[in-house]
Design a protein around this motif. Structure first.
Motif, short mmCIF file in Angstrom:
data_model
loop_
_atom_site.label_atom_id
_atom_site.label_comp_id
_atom_site.label_asym_id
_atom_site.label_seq_id
_atom_site.Cartn_x
_atom_site.Cartn_y
_atom_site.Cartn_z
N GLY A 160 35.56 72.25 43.70
CA GLY A 160 35.78 71.36 42.25
C GLY A 160 33.60 71.19 42.79
N THR A 161 33.15 71.00 42.01
CA THR A 161 30.80 70.96 42.07
C THR A 161 31.36 69.39 41.05
OG1 THR A 161 30.79 71.74 39.89
CG2 THR A 161 30.59 72.87 42.82
N GLY A 162 32.89 68.12 40.91
CA GLY A 162 32.39 67.24 39.94
C GLY A 162 32.54 65.89 40.59
N SER A 220 25.10 65.40 43.68
CA SER A 220 26.33 66.86 43.34
C SER A 220 27.31 66.40 44.11
CB SER A 220 24.97 67.52 43.45
OG SER A 220 24.94 67.87 45.23
N TYR A 221 28.28 67.03 43.88
CA TYR A 221 29.87 66.97 44.85
C TYR A 221 30.51 68.52 45.00
CZ TYR A 221 29.77 62.43 42.27
OH TYR A 221 29.10 61.57 41.85
N ALA A 222 31.35 68.38 45.87
CA ALA A 222 31.08 69.71 46.48
C ALA A 222 33.20 69.64 47.15
CB ALA A 222 30.43 70.16 47.54
N ILE A 252 45.48 64.81 41.42
CA ILE A 252 44.15 64.09 41.42
C ILE A 252 43.13 63.51 42.10
CG2 ILE A 252 42.44 63.53 39.12
CD1 ILE A 252 44.10 65.00 38.31
N PHE A 253 41.97 64.41 42.37
CA PHE A 253 41.02 63.46 43.09
C PHE A 253 39.70 62.88 42.36
CE2 PHE A 253 43.31 66.93 45.34
CZ PHE A 253 44.32 65.75 46.83
N ARG A 254 39.59 61.44 42.53
CA ARG A 254 38.08 61.31 42.19
C ARG A 254 36.96 60.40 43.05
NH1 ARG A 254 38.25 60.39 37.39
NH2 ARG A 254 40.01 60.82 36.44
N SER A 255 35.98 60.63 42.93
CA SER A 255 35.20 60.22 43.57
C SER A 255 34.91 58.92 42.80
CB SER A 255 33.77 61.05 43.96
OG SER A 255 32.62 60.40 44.57
#
Length: 191
Positions: A160-162, A147-149, A133-136
């Motif tokens: 992924g975009t979350g 926004s995420y990419a 799992i990668f978490r920003s």
């Protein structure tokens, strides 16, 4: 009989036609400027029936221009060291005959800070076949929504975009994982 001859003098005054004062204006790229990075300012100033002949760029708005430009296209580069609201003092002079006209405009500029892209992964030392799992933990210094990419497989930011993404790796070895965050002004940062 004497003839009296009078000479009348005629005073002819030619007035310069009234012209409108020049109107200071500009465009900037990028818009908005990004703190710590060069921005290019280009004058779009106009003067009815005349041409602009001089542009003074006062980025500190202290009455002392950092750039004085007398050649079109009237551009200046400037780096704002930090984000926030700034005032640009733009003085333009036109080619009105005899007495050129000068106008100064004051413009508010919101200088943007680049967002910061960061993330962590769990578990810290994954094994083959285990989901990672990668978490920003990214943020925008100006408080803008992000926004995420994600790029979890090395083929572009399309995974992924979350604010989280996951990947299961079928084989052992090092992997490059990337996260690009973009703020509401379209300014991005990639890790």
């Amino acid at each position: 009989m004497r003839i009296l001859l009078l000479t009348l003098g005629i005073l002819l005054v030619l007035a310069v036609p009234a012209t409108a004062a020049p109107v200071p204006s500009y465009v900037v790229a990028p818009n908005p400027p990004i703190a710590g990075e060069a921005a290019t300012f280009t004058s779009t100033s106009t003067s009815a029936g005349q041409t602009i002949t001089r542009v003074e760029w006062d980025f500190q708005s202290d009455g002392v221009p950092e750039v004085v430009d007398t050649t079109a296209p009237f551009t200046a580069a400037h780096i704002y060291p930090n984000a926030g609201s700034k005032t640009l003092r733009l003085t333009v002079t036109d080619s009105t005959p005899l007495v050129p006209m000068t106008t100064t405009g004051f413009f508010n500029i919101d200088v943007n800070a680049r967002p910061v892209s960061r993330f962590y992964m769990s578990p810290d030392t994954p094994v083959t076949g285990e989901q990672v799992i990668f978490r920003s933990v990214s943020y925008d210094p100006g408080g803008s929504a992000l926004s995420y990419a994600w790029d979890t497989d090395g083929d572009g930011f399309d995974d992924g975009t979350g604010d989280t993404a996951s990947r299961t790796f079928a084989s052992a070895g090092g992997r490059l994982v990337g996260l690009r965050v973009t703020d509401s002004n379209g300014v991005s940062h990639t890790t």
